[in-house]
Design a protein around this motif. Structure first.
Motif, PDB file in Angstrom:
ATOM      1  N   CYS A 107       0.901  -1.297   0.043  1.00 49.58           N
ATOM      2  CA  CYS A 107      -0.150   0.034   0.079  1.00 49.58           C
ATOM      3  C   CYS A 107       1.043   1.278   0.058  1.00 49.58           C
ATOM      4  O   CYS A 107       1.771   1.310   0.882  1.00 49.58           O
ATOM      5  N   TYR A 114       0.797  -6.619   2.407  1.00 46.78           N
ATOM      6  CA  TYR A 114      -0.091  -7.797   2.564  1.00 46.78           C
ATOM      7  C   TYR A 114      -0.059  -8.872   1.666  1.00 46.78           C
ATOM      8  O   TYR A 114       0.632  -8.792   0.839  1.00 46.78           O
ATOM      9  N   TYR A 116      -1.505 -11.199  -0.787  1.00 46.63           N
ATOM     10  CA  TYR A 116      -2.788 -10.856  -1.958  1.00 46.63           C
ATOM     11  C   TYR A 116      -4.004 -11.791  -1.531  1.00 46.63           C
ATOM     12  O   TYR A 116      -4.743 -11.292  -1.530  1.00 46.63           O
ATOM     13  N   LEU A 119      -6.503 -10.816   1.325  1.00 42.14           N
ATOM     14  CA  LEU A 119      -7.141  -9.525   1.197  1.00 42.14           C
ATOM     15  C   LEU A 119      -8.694  -9.810   0.603  1.00 42.14           C
ATOM     16  O   LEU A 119      -8.838 -10.707  -0.236  1.00 42.14           O
ATOM     17  N   THR A 134     -11.735  -2.741   1.296  1.00 40.62           N
ATOM     18  CA  THR A 134     -10.983  -4.356   1.563  1.00 40.62           C
ATOM     19  C   THR A 134     -10.593  -4.478   2.996  1.00 40.62           C
ATOM     20  O   THR A 134     -10.689  -3.228   3.551  1.00 40.62           O
ATOM     21  N   ASP A 136      -7.852  -6.960   5.707  1.00 33.99           N
ATOM     22  CA  ASP A 136      -7.163  -7.897   5.734  1.00 33.99           C
ATOM     23  C   ASP A 136      -7.416  -8.944   7.017  1.00 33.99           C
ATOM     24  O   ASP A 136      -6.801  -9.811   7.524  1.00 33.99           O
ATOM     25  N   GLY A 189      -7.403   0.027   0.170  1.00 32.56           N
ATOM     26  CA  GLY A 189      -6.669  -0.706   1.072  1.00 32.56           C
ATOM     27  C   GLY A 189      -6.942  -0.836   2.467  1.00 32.56           C
ATOM     28  O   GLY A 189      -7.775   0.390   3.098  1.00 32.56           O
ATOM     29  N   LEU A 198      -3.238   0.475  -3.546  1.00 37.27           N
ATOM     30  CA  LEU A 198      -2.358  -0.708  -3.375  1.00 37.27           C
ATOM     31  C   LEU A 198      -1.720  -1.090  -5.041  1.00 37.27           C
ATOM     32  O   LEU A 198      -2.085  -0.615  -6.119  1.00 37.27           O
TER      33      LEU A 198
END
Ligand code: ATP
Length: 548
Positions: A107, A114, A116, A119, A134, A136, A189, A198
Protein backbone atom coordinates in the motif's frame (compact mmCIF):
# COMPACT_ATOMS: atom_id res chain seq x y z
CA UNK A 1 -18.30 -20.49 22.24
CA UNK A 2 -18.71 -17.25 20.27
CA UNK A 3 -15.89 -15.47 18.52
CA UNK A 4 -15.52 -12.78 21.16
CA UNK A 5 -15.17 -15.31 23.96
CA UNK A 6 -12.73 -17.29 21.89
CA UNK A 7 -10.68 -14.16 21.19
CA UNK A 8 -10.60 -13.28 24.86
CA UNK A 9 -9.61 -16.88 25.57
CA UNK A 10 -6.73 -16.47 23.12
CA UNK A 11 -5.74 -13.17 24.77
CA UNK A 12 -5.68 -14.92 28.14
CA UNK A 13 -3.53 -17.75 26.75
CA UNK A 14 -1.06 -15.28 25.23
CA UNK A 15 -0.88 -13.35 28.47
CA UNK A 16 -0.42 -16.50 30.58
CA UNK A 17 2.27 -17.67 28.12
CA UNK A 18 4.16 -14.44 28.76
CA UNK A 19 3.47 -14.13 32.52
CA UNK A 20 4.48 -17.71 33.31
CA UNK A 21 7.45 -17.90 30.97
CA UNK A 22 6.15 -20.13 28.20
CA UNK A 23 6.65 -17.82 25.21
CA UNK A 24 8.18 -14.35 24.81
CA UNK A 25 8.45 -12.11 21.79
CA UNK A 26 11.97 -12.32 20.39
CA UNK A 27 14.21 -9.32 21.17
CA UNK A 28 11.41 -7.81 23.22
CA UNK A 29 13.55 -5.18 24.95
CA UNK A 30 14.23 -3.68 21.52
CA UNK A 31 10.56 -3.64 20.62
CA UNK A 32 10.35 -7.23 19.37
CA UNK A 33 10.80 -8.73 15.92
CA UNK A 34 7.67 -9.68 14.03
CA UNK A 35 7.37 -13.42 13.38
CA UNK A 36 10.07 -14.53 15.82
CA UNK A 37 9.42 -16.05 19.25
CA UNK A 38 11.48 -17.24 22.20
CA UNK A 39 10.52 -20.03 24.56
CA UNK A 40 10.89 -19.24 28.25
CA UNK A 41 11.72 -21.65 31.09
CA UNK A 42 8.37 -23.46 31.03
CA UNK A 43 7.97 -23.16 27.25
CA UNK A 44 11.32 -24.71 26.43
CA UNK A 45 10.42 -27.72 28.57
CA UNK A 46 6.98 -28.00 26.96
CA UNK A 47 8.30 -27.78 23.41
CA UNK A 48 11.15 -30.18 24.17
CA UNK A 49 8.62 -32.65 25.58
CA UNK A 50 6.56 -32.37 22.37
CA UNK A 51 9.64 -33.06 20.26
CA UNK A 52 10.85 -35.84 22.57
CA UNK A 53 7.42 -37.51 22.55
CA UNK A 54 7.43 -37.39 18.75
CA UNK A 55 10.95 -38.80 18.47
CA UNK A 56 10.30 -41.51 21.05
CA UNK A 57 6.94 -42.55 19.57
CA UNK A 58 8.00 -42.43 15.92
CA UNK A 59 11.71 -43.32 16.01
CA UNK A 60 13.52 -44.35 19.20
CA UNK A 61 10.72 -46.46 20.65
CA UNK A 62 9.62 -47.94 17.31
CA UNK A 63 9.38 -51.75 17.29
CA UNK A 64 10.73 -52.72 13.88
CA UNK A 65 9.94 -56.39 14.39
CA UNK A 66 6.21 -55.91 14.89
CA UNK A 67 3.52 -55.23 12.33
CA UNK A 68 1.81 -52.22 13.90
CA UNK A 69 -1.95 -51.80 13.69
CA UNK A 70 -2.85 -50.57 10.21
CA UNK A 71 0.67 -51.02 8.79
CA UNK A 72 1.06 -53.28 5.75
CA UNK A 73 4.27 -54.81 7.19
CA UNK A 74 7.00 -54.23 9.78
CA UNK A 75 9.28 -51.29 8.96
CA UNK A 76 12.42 -49.58 10.19
CA UNK A 77 12.89 -46.02 11.44
CA UNK A 78 16.08 -44.03 11.65
CA UNK A 79 17.09 -40.37 11.94
CA UNK A 80 19.24 -37.54 10.59
CA UNK A 81 20.33 -34.08 11.64
CA UNK A 82 21.18 -32.02 8.55
CA UNK A 83 22.46 -28.48 8.07
CA UNK A 84 20.20 -25.46 7.68
CA UNK A 85 22.24 -24.11 4.75
CA UNK A 86 22.59 -26.61 1.95
CA UNK A 87 23.95 -26.55 -1.60
CA UNK A 88 21.81 -24.01 -3.54
CA UNK A 89 21.15 -26.62 -6.23
CA UNK A 90 19.05 -28.54 -3.68
CA UNK A 91 16.44 -25.79 -3.74
CA UNK A 92 16.59 -25.45 -7.51
CA UNK A 93 15.84 -29.13 -8.04
CA UNK A 94 13.25 -29.31 -5.25
CA UNK A 95 11.30 -26.50 -6.90
CA UNK A 96 11.59 -24.06 -3.99
CA UNK A 97 13.81 -21.66 -5.92
CA UNK A 98 11.24 -21.18 -8.69
CA UNK A 99 7.97 -21.92 -6.97
CA UNK A 100 8.10 -21.27 -3.22
CA UNK A 101 6.50 -17.87 -3.26
CA UNK A 102 3.42 -15.97 -2.24
CA UNK A 103 1.89 -12.95 -3.99
CA UNK A 104 2.25 -9.77 -2.01
CA UNK A 105 0.75 -6.38 -2.47
CA UNK A 106 1.93 -3.06 -1.03
CA UNK A 107 0.00 0.00 0.00
CA UNK A 108 1.68 3.21 -1.19
CA UNK A 109 -0.28 5.24 1.36
CA UNK A 110 0.06 3.23 4.58
CA UNK A 111 3.36 1.54 3.60
CA UNK A 112 1.87 -1.74 4.81
CA UNK A 113 2.39 -5.04 2.99
CA UNK A 114 -0.23 -7.76 2.61
CA UNK A 115 -0.52 -11.24 1.24
CA UNK A 116 -2.69 -10.86 -1.84
CA UNK A 117 -4.67 -14.00 -1.02
CA UNK A 118 -5.38 -12.67 2.49
CA UNK A 119 -7.27 -9.60 1.22
CA UNK A 120 -11.05 -9.65 0.88
CA UNK A 121 -13.50 -6.91 0.07
CA UNK A 122 -16.92 -5.78 -1.14
CA UNK A 123 -18.50 -2.86 -2.98
CA UNK A 124 -19.94 -0.05 -0.88
CA UNK A 125 -21.93 2.92 -2.22
CA UNK A 126 -23.28 6.07 -0.62
CA UNK A 127 -24.97 8.99 -2.39
CA UNK A 128 -23.41 8.22 -5.76
CA UNK A 129 -19.91 7.57 -4.39
CA UNK A 130 -18.65 3.97 -4.78
CA UNK A 131 -15.61 2.14 -3.47
CA UNK A 132 -14.39 -1.43 -3.14
CA UNK A 133 -13.59 -1.68 0.60
CA UNK A 134 -10.92 -4.26 1.48
CA UNK A 135 -9.89 -5.87 4.74
CA UNK A 136 -7.03 -8.08 5.86
CA UNK A 137 -9.09 -9.41 8.77
CA UNK A 138 -10.35 -12.96 8.66
CA UNK A 139 -13.32 -14.79 10.12
CA UNK A 140 -16.00 -12.86 11.96
CA UNK A 141 -13.94 -9.69 12.16
CA UNK A 142 -13.83 -9.12 8.41
CA UNK A 143 -17.37 -7.81 7.76
CA UNK A 144 -17.50 -5.37 10.73
CA UNK A 145 -14.07 -4.14 9.64
CA UNK A 146 -15.37 -3.27 6.16
CA UNK A 147 -18.36 -1.48 7.71
CA UNK A 148 -16.09 0.62 9.92
CA UNK A 149 -13.84 1.47 6.96
CA UNK A 150 -16.74 2.41 4.70
CA UNK A 151 -18.24 4.59 7.44
CA UNK A 152 -14.96 6.44 7.77
CA UNK A 153 -14.46 6.71 4.02
CA UNK A 154 -17.92 8.21 3.44
CA UNK A 155 -17.58 10.38 6.57
CA UNK A 156 -20.73 9.02 8.20
CA UNK A 157 -21.90 9.01 11.80
CA UNK A 158 -22.67 5.66 13.45
CA UNK A 159 -26.43 6.08 12.98
CA UNK A 160 -25.94 6.69 9.23
CA UNK A 161 -24.19 3.36 8.65
CA UNK A 162 -27.43 1.80 7.43
CA UNK A 163 -27.44 4.25 4.51
CA UNK A 164 -24.49 2.42 2.93
CA UNK A 165 -25.52 0.19 0.05
CA UNK A 166 -23.50 -3.00 -0.13
CA UNK A 167 -22.92 -4.85 -3.38
CA UNK A 168 -22.95 -8.37 -1.99
CA UNK A 169 -20.82 -10.25 0.51
CA UNK A 170 -17.07 -10.45 1.01
CA UNK A 171 -15.05 -11.86 -1.85
CA UNK A 172 -11.39 -12.50 -2.40
CA UNK A 173 -9.74 -9.39 -3.89
CA UNK A 174 -7.60 -11.62 -6.07
CA UNK A 175 -10.69 -13.36 -7.51
CA UNK A 176 -12.61 -10.13 -8.02
CA UNK A 177 -9.70 -8.47 -9.85
CA UNK A 178 -9.11 -11.61 -11.95
CA UNK A 179 -12.80 -11.65 -12.91
CA UNK A 180 -12.73 -7.92 -13.79
CA UNK A 181 -15.46 -7.13 -11.23
CA UNK A 182 -13.19 -4.57 -9.57
CA UNK A 183 -9.75 -3.18 -10.27
CA UNK A 184 -6.98 -2.31 -7.85
CA UNK A 185 -7.67 1.35 -8.65
CA UNK A 186 -11.16 0.95 -7.15
CA UNK A 187 -9.87 -0.75 -4.01
CA UNK A 188 -9.61 1.04 -0.70
CA UNK A 189 -6.59 -0.62 0.99
CA UNK A 190 -7.13 -2.08 4.48
CA UNK A 191 -5.19 0.78 6.10
CA UNK A 192 -5.67 3.50 3.51
CA UNK A 193 -7.89 6.58 3.52
CA UNK A 194 -8.32 6.81 -0.27
CA UNK A 195 -8.70 4.18 -3.00
CA UNK A 196 -6.01 3.39 -5.55
CA UNK A 197 -3.06 3.01 -3.19
CA UNK A 198 -2.55 -0.74 -3.65
CA UNK A 199 0.30 -1.72 -5.96
CA UNK A 200 0.19 -4.49 -8.54
CA UNK A 201 0.81 -7.86 -6.83
CA UNK A 202 4.38 -9.10 -6.89
CA UNK A 203 5.86 -12.54 -6.38
CA UNK A 204 7.85 -12.90 -3.21
CA UNK A 205 10.04 -15.92 -2.59
CA UNK A 206 9.69 -17.08 0.98
CA UNK A 207 13.23 -18.39 1.32
CA UNK A 208 15.63 -16.34 3.42
CA UNK A 209 18.74 -15.61 1.43
CA UNK A 210 22.26 -15.36 2.73
CA UNK A 211 25.80 -15.28 1.36
CA UNK A 212 28.57 -17.76 2.03
CA UNK A 213 32.16 -16.69 2.65
CA UNK A 214 34.15 -13.55 3.29
CA UNK A 215 34.23 -12.47 -0.34
CA UNK A 216 30.49 -12.78 -0.63
CA UNK A 217 29.12 -10.78 -3.48
CA UNK A 218 28.72 -12.65 -6.71
CA UNK A 219 25.85 -14.96 -7.49
CA UNK A 220 27.80 -18.14 -6.75
CA UNK A 221 27.89 -17.28 -3.04
CA UNK A 222 24.14 -17.08 -2.79
CA UNK A 223 22.61 -19.57 -0.36
CA UNK A 224 19.31 -20.09 1.43
CA UNK A 225 18.14 -21.01 4.89
CA UNK A 226 16.12 -24.19 4.50
CA UNK A 227 12.34 -23.66 4.33
CA UNK A 228 11.77 -27.31 5.29
CA UNK A 229 13.88 -30.09 6.79
CA UNK A 230 12.76 -32.69 4.23
CA UNK A 231 15.35 -31.96 1.53
CA UNK A 232 18.24 -32.86 3.84
CA UNK A 233 16.71 -36.31 4.10
CA UNK A 234 16.29 -36.80 0.35
CA UNK A 235 19.84 -35.80 -0.48
CA UNK A 236 21.14 -38.17 2.19
CA UNK A 237 18.95 -41.08 1.10
CA UNK A 238 21.87 -42.97 -0.44
CA UNK A 239 24.17 -42.28 2.53
CA UNK A 240 21.63 -43.74 4.94
CA UNK A 241 21.02 -46.76 2.71
CA UNK A 242 24.72 -47.45 2.33
CA UNK A 243 25.62 -47.05 5.99
CA UNK A 244 22.78 -48.29 8.15
CA UNK A 245 21.64 -51.54 6.52
CA UNK A 246 18.04 -50.37 6.43
CA UNK A 247 15.84 -51.79 3.73
CA UNK A 248 12.62 -50.54 2.15
CA UNK A 249 10.15 -49.91 3.74
CA UNK A 250 11.84 -47.53 6.15
CA UNK A 251 11.57 -43.99 7.39
CA UNK A 252 14.09 -41.25 8.11
CA UNK A 253 13.09 -38.65 10.68
CA UNK A 254 14.45 -35.21 11.37
CA UNK A 255 13.63 -32.43 13.84
CA UNK A 256 15.04 -29.02 13.16
CA UNK A 257 14.67 -25.35 12.40
CA UNK A 258 13.14 -24.10 9.18
CA UNK A 259 12.83 -20.54 7.97
CA UNK A 260 10.18 -18.87 5.84
CA UNK A 261 10.07 -15.16 5.23
CA UNK A 262 6.30 -15.08 5.72
CA UNK A 263 4.76 -11.86 4.39
CA UNK A 264 2.30 -11.56 7.23
CA UNK A 265 3.32 -13.56 10.29
CA UNK A 266 0.37 -13.68 12.64
CA UNK A 267 -1.62 -15.52 15.26
CA UNK A 268 1.06 -15.79 17.93
CA UNK A 269 3.52 -18.57 17.00
CA UNK A 270 1.18 -20.13 14.42
CA UNK A 271 2.78 -18.40 11.45
CA UNK A 272 6.37 -17.59 12.38
CA UNK A 273 9.39 -16.82 10.24
CA UNK A 274 11.65 -19.17 12.18
CA UNK A 275 10.12 -22.40 13.42
CA UNK A 276 10.83 -26.06 14.00
CA UNK A 277 9.57 -28.99 12.01
CA UNK A 278 9.35 -32.67 12.81
CA UNK A 279 9.41 -34.52 9.51
CA UNK A 280 9.50 -38.14 8.39
CA UNK A 281 10.27 -39.23 4.86
CA UNK A 282 9.04 -42.77 4.58
CA UNK A 283 10.39 -44.78 1.62
CA UNK A 284 8.32 -47.64 0.29
CA UNK A 285 7.67 -49.83 -2.72
CA UNK A 286 5.48 -47.94 -5.24
CA UNK A 287 2.83 -50.68 -5.26
CA UNK A 288 2.39 -50.45 -1.47
CA UNK A 289 2.46 -46.67 -1.23
CA UNK A 290 -1.30 -46.04 -1.02
CA UNK A 291 -1.52 -48.38 1.97
CA UNK A 292 1.43 -46.71 3.64
CA UNK A 293 -0.12 -43.30 3.05
CA UNK A 294 -3.28 -44.37 4.87
CA UNK A 295 -1.21 -45.91 7.66
CA UNK A 296 0.76 -42.72 8.31
CA UNK A 297 -2.26 -40.46 8.05
CA UNK A 298 -4.11 -42.50 10.70
CA UNK A 299 -1.05 -43.04 12.87
CA UNK A 300 -0.26 -39.35 13.02
CA UNK A 301 -3.89 -38.43 13.72
CA UNK A 302 -3.95 -40.85 16.66
CA UNK A 303 -0.72 -39.36 18.06
CA UNK A 304 -2.38 -36.00 18.74
CA UNK A 305 -5.37 -37.68 20.35
CA UNK A 306 -3.14 -39.91 22.52
CA UNK A 307 -1.38 -36.80 23.78
CA UNK A 308 -4.66 -35.34 24.86
CA UNK A 309 -5.85 -32.90 22.18
CA UNK A 310 -9.63 -32.63 22.35
CA UNK A 311 -11.10 -34.87 19.65
CA UNK A 312 -13.84 -32.35 18.75
CA UNK A 313 -11.23 -29.66 18.03
CA UNK A 314 -9.17 -31.82 15.67
CA UNK A 315 -9.99 -32.39 12.05
CA UNK A 316 -8.48 -34.68 9.44
CA UNK A 317 -8.95 -33.11 6.04
CA UNK A 318 -8.16 -34.90 2.79
CA UNK A 319 -7.20 -32.44 0.06
CA UNK A 320 -9.44 -32.28 -2.97
CA UNK A 321 -7.64 -33.22 -6.20
CA UNK A 322 -7.45 -29.58 -7.38
CA UNK A 323 -5.71 -28.66 -4.13
CA UNK A 324 -2.90 -31.20 -4.51
CA UNK A 325 0.62 -30.10 -5.43
CA UNK A 326 1.61 -31.03 -8.95
CA UNK A 327 3.55 -34.07 -7.70
CA UNK A 328 1.20 -35.28 -4.97
CA UNK A 329 -0.94 -38.39 -5.22
CA UNK A 330 -2.76 -37.66 -1.96
CA UNK A 331 -2.47 -35.27 0.97
CA UNK A 332 -4.30 -34.96 4.25
CA UNK A 333 -3.96 -32.20 6.82
CA UNK A 334 -4.42 -32.63 10.54
CA UNK A 335 -5.99 -29.37 11.69
CA UNK A 336 -6.89 -27.84 15.03
CA UNK A 337 -9.60 -25.32 15.92
CA UNK A 338 -7.28 -22.66 17.36
CA UNK A 339 -9.12 -20.07 19.47
CA UNK A 340 -7.89 -17.21 17.24
CA UNK A 341 -9.86 -18.64 14.31
CA UNK A 342 -13.53 -18.04 13.62
CA UNK A 343 -15.89 -20.84 14.73
CA UNK A 344 -15.77 -23.65 12.20
CA UNK A 345 -12.27 -22.70 10.98
CA UNK A 346 -9.23 -24.91 11.52
CA UNK A 347 -5.47 -24.33 11.23
CA UNK A 348 -2.95 -26.87 9.93
CA UNK A 349 -0.80 -28.74 12.45
CA UNK A 350 0.62 -31.32 10.11
CA UNK A 351 0.40 -32.40 6.50
CA UNK A 352 0.71 -36.02 5.44
CA UNK A 353 1.57 -36.21 1.77
CA UNK A 354 2.00 -39.03 -0.69
CA UNK A 355 4.81 -37.59 -2.80
CA UNK A 356 5.38 -40.47 -5.18
CA UNK A 357 8.95 -40.58 -6.55
CA UNK A 358 9.04 -36.82 -7.17
CA UNK A 359 11.77 -35.91 -4.67
CA UNK A 360 14.29 -38.67 -5.33
CA UNK A 361 13.86 -38.29 -9.07
CA UNK A 362 14.26 -34.50 -8.85
CA UNK A 363 17.60 -34.91 -7.11
CA UNK A 364 18.72 -37.48 -9.68
CA UNK A 365 17.43 -35.94 -12.92
CA UNK A 366 16.76 -32.27 -12.20
CA UNK A 367 13.72 -30.13 -11.53
CA UNK A 368 10.59 -31.92 -12.66
CA UNK A 369 7.32 -30.60 -14.06
CA UNK A 370 4.11 -32.42 -14.90
CA UNK A 371 3.41 -32.65 -18.64
CA UNK A 372 0.45 -34.62 -19.98
CA UNK A 373 0.13 -36.35 -16.60
CA UNK A 374 3.81 -37.38 -16.52
CA UNK A 375 6.64 -35.94 -14.45
CA UNK A 376 9.39 -34.86 -16.82
CA UNK A 377 12.57 -32.80 -16.46
CA UNK A 378 11.79 -29.14 -17.08
CA UNK A 379 13.85 -27.75 -19.91
CA UNK A 380 14.91 -24.21 -20.71
CA UNK A 381 14.70 -22.45 -24.12
CA UNK A 382 17.97 -24.19 -25.08
CA UNK A 383 16.37 -27.61 -24.53
CA UNK A 384 18.69 -28.33 -21.60
CA UNK A 385 17.39 -29.09 -18.05
CA UNK A 386 16.34 -25.89 -16.36
CA UNK A 387 17.92 -27.04 -13.10
CA UNK A 388 20.27 -29.98 -13.43
CA UNK A 389 20.03 -32.83 -10.90
CA UNK A 390 22.94 -34.54 -9.13
CA UNK A 391 23.16 -37.35 -11.68
CA UNK A 392 23.57 -39.79 -8.77
CA UNK A 393 21.58 -43.01 -8.85
CA UNK A 394 19.01 -42.84 -6.03
CA UNK A 395 17.13 -45.97 -7.06
CA UNK A 396 16.87 -48.98 -4.79
CA UNK A 397 17.49 -52.64 -5.45
CA UNK A 398 14.93 -54.76 -3.64
CA UNK A 399 16.60 -58.01 -2.56
CA UNK A 400 13.29 -59.72 -1.92
CA UNK A 401 11.50 -59.00 -5.20
CA UNK A 402 14.80 -58.72 -7.18
CA UNK A 403 13.56 -55.45 -8.72
CA UNK A 404 15.10 -52.01 -9.00
CA UNK A 405 12.86 -49.00 -8.45
CA UNK A 406 12.79 -45.44 -7.19
CA UNK A 407 10.99 -45.70 -3.84
CA UNK A 408 7.82 -43.72 -3.29
CA UNK A 409 7.70 -41.33 -0.38
CA UNK A 410 5.08 -40.69 2.29
CA UNK A 411 5.81 -37.51 4.21
CA UNK A 412 4.23 -36.73 7.59
CA UNK A 413 5.40 -33.15 8.15
CA UNK A 414 4.53 -31.60 11.50
CA UNK A 415 5.31 -28.22 13.04
CA UNK A 416 6.81 -28.41 16.53
CA UNK A 417 5.73 -24.84 17.31
CA UNK A 418 2.21 -25.26 15.95
CA UNK A 419 1.89 -28.53 17.88
CA UNK A 420 3.13 -26.84 21.04
CA UNK A 421 0.68 -23.98 20.49
CA UNK A 422 -2.21 -26.43 20.04
CA UNK A 423 -1.25 -28.28 23.24
CA UNK A 424 -0.99 -24.94 25.03
CA UNK A 425 -4.42 -23.74 23.82
CA UNK A 426 -6.08 -27.07 24.49
CA UNK A 427 -4.64 -27.29 28.00
CA UNK A 428 -6.01 -23.91 29.07
CA UNK A 429 -8.95 -24.26 31.46
CA UNK A 430 -10.67 -22.08 34.00
CA UNK A 431 -12.61 -23.76 36.80
CA UNK A 432 -13.35 -23.45 40.50
CA UNK A 433 -11.69 -25.17 43.40
CA UNK A 434 -12.53 -24.96 47.10
CA UNK A 435 -10.00 -22.87 49.06
CA UNK A 436 -8.71 -23.68 52.57
CA UNK A 437 -12.07 -22.62 54.04
CA UNK A 438 -14.05 -24.62 51.50
CA UNK A 439 -15.14 -21.52 49.56
CA UNK A 440 -15.04 -21.76 45.75
CA UNK A 441 -12.05 -19.98 44.23
CA UNK A 442 -11.57 -19.61 40.50
CA UNK A 443 -8.39 -21.07 39.10
CA UNK A 444 -6.54 -21.20 35.80
CA UNK A 445 -5.19 -24.64 35.13
CA UNK A 446 -3.14 -25.96 32.23
CA UNK A 447 -4.26 -29.54 31.76
CA UNK A 448 -1.26 -30.84 29.81
CA UNK A 449 -0.88 -34.55 29.22
CA UNK A 450 1.64 -35.64 31.90
CA UNK A 451 4.18 -36.58 29.20
CA UNK A 452 4.10 -33.00 27.92
CA UNK A 453 3.84 -31.14 31.23
CA UNK A 454 6.99 -29.03 31.76
CA UNK A 455 7.08 -29.99 35.45
CA UNK A 456 5.75 -33.39 36.46
CA UNK A 457 5.63 -33.01 40.24
CA UNK A 458 5.96 -30.31 42.89
CA UNK A 459 7.16 -31.17 46.39
CA UNK A 460 5.68 -28.88 48.99
CA UNK A 461 6.43 -28.95 52.71
CA UNK A 462 3.29 -27.64 54.43
CA UNK A 463 5.37 -25.43 56.74
CA UNK A 464 9.04 -24.46 56.80
CA UNK A 465 9.69 -26.19 60.14
CA UNK A 466 9.11 -29.35 62.19
CA UNK A 467 11.41 -31.38 59.96
CA UNK A 468 9.07 -31.10 56.97
CA UNK A 469 11.55 -29.38 54.58
CA UNK A 470 14.11 -32.13 55.26
CA UNK A 471 11.70 -34.91 54.26
CA UNK A 472 10.59 -32.87 51.26
CA UNK A 473 14.16 -32.24 50.07
CA UNK A 474 14.93 -35.97 50.32
CA UNK A 475 11.87 -36.75 48.23
CA UNK A 476 12.81 -34.04 45.72
CA UNK A 477 16.28 -35.56 45.34
CA UNK A 478 14.83 -39.06 44.93
CA UNK A 479 12.46 -37.90 42.16
CA UNK A 480 14.68 -35.48 40.27
CA UNK A 481 16.78 -38.10 38.41
CA UNK A 482 13.57 -39.55 36.99
CA UNK A 483 11.48 -36.52 36.06
CA UNK A 484 11.33 -32.73 36.08
CA UNK A 485 10.18 -31.69 39.55
CA UNK A 486 10.24 -28.56 41.68
CA UNK A 487 10.68 -27.93 45.38
CA UNK A 488 8.63 -25.02 46.71
CA UNK A 489 8.33 -23.94 50.33
CA UNK A 490 7.31 -20.32 49.76
CA UNK A 491 3.83 -19.00 50.62
CA UNK A 492 0.53 -20.55 51.65
CA UNK A 493 0.02 -24.03 50.27
CA UNK A 494 -3.10 -22.90 48.37
CA UNK A 495 -1.03 -20.32 46.49
CA UNK A 496 1.62 -22.90 45.76
CA UNK A 497 -1.03 -25.24 44.31
CA UNK A 498 -2.35 -22.36 42.19
CA UNK A 499 1.17 -21.65 40.83
CA UNK A 500 1.60 -25.31 39.87
CA UNK A 501 -1.87 -25.48 38.30
CA UNK A 502 -0.97 -22.56 36.03
CA UNK A 503 2.27 -24.27 35.04
CA UNK A 504 0.32 -27.47 34.33
CA UNK A 505 2.07 -29.66 36.92
CA UNK A 506 0.00 -32.87 37.13
CA UNK A 507 0.94 -33.86 40.68
CA UNK A 508 1.67 -32.04 43.94
CA UNK A 509 3.16 -33.90 46.87
CA UNK A 510 2.59 -32.26 50.23
CA UNK A 511 4.62 -33.13 53.29
CA UNK A 512 2.63 -32.47 56.46
CA UNK A 513 2.40 -33.46 60.12
CA UNK A 514 1.12 -36.91 59.24
CA UNK A 515 4.17 -37.55 57.04
CA UNK A 516 6.39 -37.39 60.09
CA UNK A 517 4.16 -39.85 61.92
CA UNK A 518 3.42 -42.45 59.22
CA UNK A 519 5.81 -41.65 56.34
CA UNK A 520 3.03 -40.88 53.85
CA UNK A 521 2.52 -37.75 51.73
CA UNK A 522 -0.55 -36.20 50.15
CA UNK A 523 -0.67 -36.70 46.40
CA UNK A 524 -2.91 -34.06 44.80
CA UNK A 525 -4.11 -34.69 41.27
CA UNK A 526 -4.27 -31.48 39.17
CA UNK A 527 -7.37 -32.40 37.19
CA UNK A 528 -9.58 -34.40 39.58
CA UNK A 529 -8.27 -32.54 42.67
CA UNK A 530 -8.44 -35.88 44.48
CA UNK A 531 -5.98 -36.00 47.36
CA UNK A 532 -4.70 -39.41 48.42
CA UNK A 533 -2.08 -40.57 50.94
CA UNK A 534 0.89 -42.38 49.44
CA UNK A 535 3.86 -43.89 51.30
CA UNK A 536 6.93 -41.71 50.65
CA UNK A 537 8.88 -44.81 49.67
CA UNK A 538 6.42 -45.56 46.83
CA UNK A 539 6.23 -42.08 45.27
CA UNK A 540 9.00 -42.52 42.70
CA UNK A 541 7.66 -45.81 41.33
CA UNK A 542 4.09 -44.58 41.36
CA UNK A 543 4.82 -41.44 39.34
CA UNK A 544 7.16 -43.26 36.97
CA UNK A 545 4.37 -45.74 36.26
CA UNK A 546 1.92 -42.93 35.62
CA UNK A 547 4.35 -41.38 33.11
CA UNK A 548 5.18 -44.64 31.34
P1 ATP B 1 0.59 -23.08 5.71
O1 ATP B 1 -0.34 -23.42 4.58
O2 ATP B 1 -0.09 -22.90 7.02
O3 ATP B 1 1.57 -21.99 5.38
P2 ATP B 1 2.17 -25.21 4.71
O4 ATP B 1 1.15 -26.09 4.09
O5 ATP B 1 2.98 -24.32 3.87
O6 ATP B 1 1.50 -24.37 5.92
P3 ATP B 1 4.06 -27.26 5.08
O7 ATP B 1 4.98 -26.75 4.06
O8 ATP B 1 3.24 -28.48 4.79
O9 ATP B 1 3.12 -26.08 5.60
O10 ATP B 1 4.90 -27.46 6.43
C1 ATP B 1 4.65 -28.52 7.33
C2 ATP B 1 4.33 -28.01 8.70
O11 ATP B 1 5.28 -27.04 9.14
C3 ATP B 1 2.99 -27.31 8.81
O12 ATP B 1 1.94 -28.24 8.98
C4 ATP B 1 3.19 -26.46 10.05
O13 ATP B 1 2.94 -27.22 11.23
C5 ATP B 1 4.65 -26.10 9.98
N1 ATP B 1 4.80 -24.74 9.46
C6 ATP B 1 4.82 -24.36 8.16
N2 ATP B 1 4.96 -23.03 8.06
C7 ATP B 1 5.03 -22.55 9.32
C8 ATP B 1 5.18 -21.24 9.88
N3 ATP B 1 5.33 -20.17 9.11
N4 ATP B 1 5.22 -21.12 11.24
C9 ATP B 1 5.10 -22.20 12.04
N5 ATP B 1 4.96 -23.45 11.56
C10 ATP B 1 4.92 -23.64 10.23
Amino acid sequence: MDKQNDQSRMDKIVSLAKRRGFIFQSSEIYGGLNGFWDYGPLGVALKRNVKDAWWRDMVAGHDELATLAGAPSPYEMTGLDCTIIMHPQVWKCSGHFDLFHDWMIDCRESKRRYRYDHLHGRWAAHRGKKVFVTTDQSGDEAVPDTVAKAQKFFGLRAKQVDEIEWGGGLESLQAVVAAGVASLADALGPDAAAPGSLTEPREFNLMFETRIGALAGDDDDRAFLRPETAQGIFVNFKNVLDTSRVSVPFGIAQVGKSFRNEITPRNFTFRSREFEQMEIEFFCKPADSAEWYRYWRDRRWKWYLDLGLTAGKLQLREHASDELSHYSVGTADIEYAFPFLAPGEFGELEGIAHRGDFDLRSHMEGKLVRKNGELVVETGPDGKPRHRGSGKDLSYFDDVSRERYVPHVIEPSAGADRGTLAFLCDAYHEDEVPDADGKPRSRTVMKFHPRLAPVKAAILPLVKKDGMPEVAIDLYRALKPHMACQYDEKGAVGRRYARQDEAGTPWCLTIDGQTLADKTVTLRDRDSLVQSRVPVAEVVDLLRDKLA
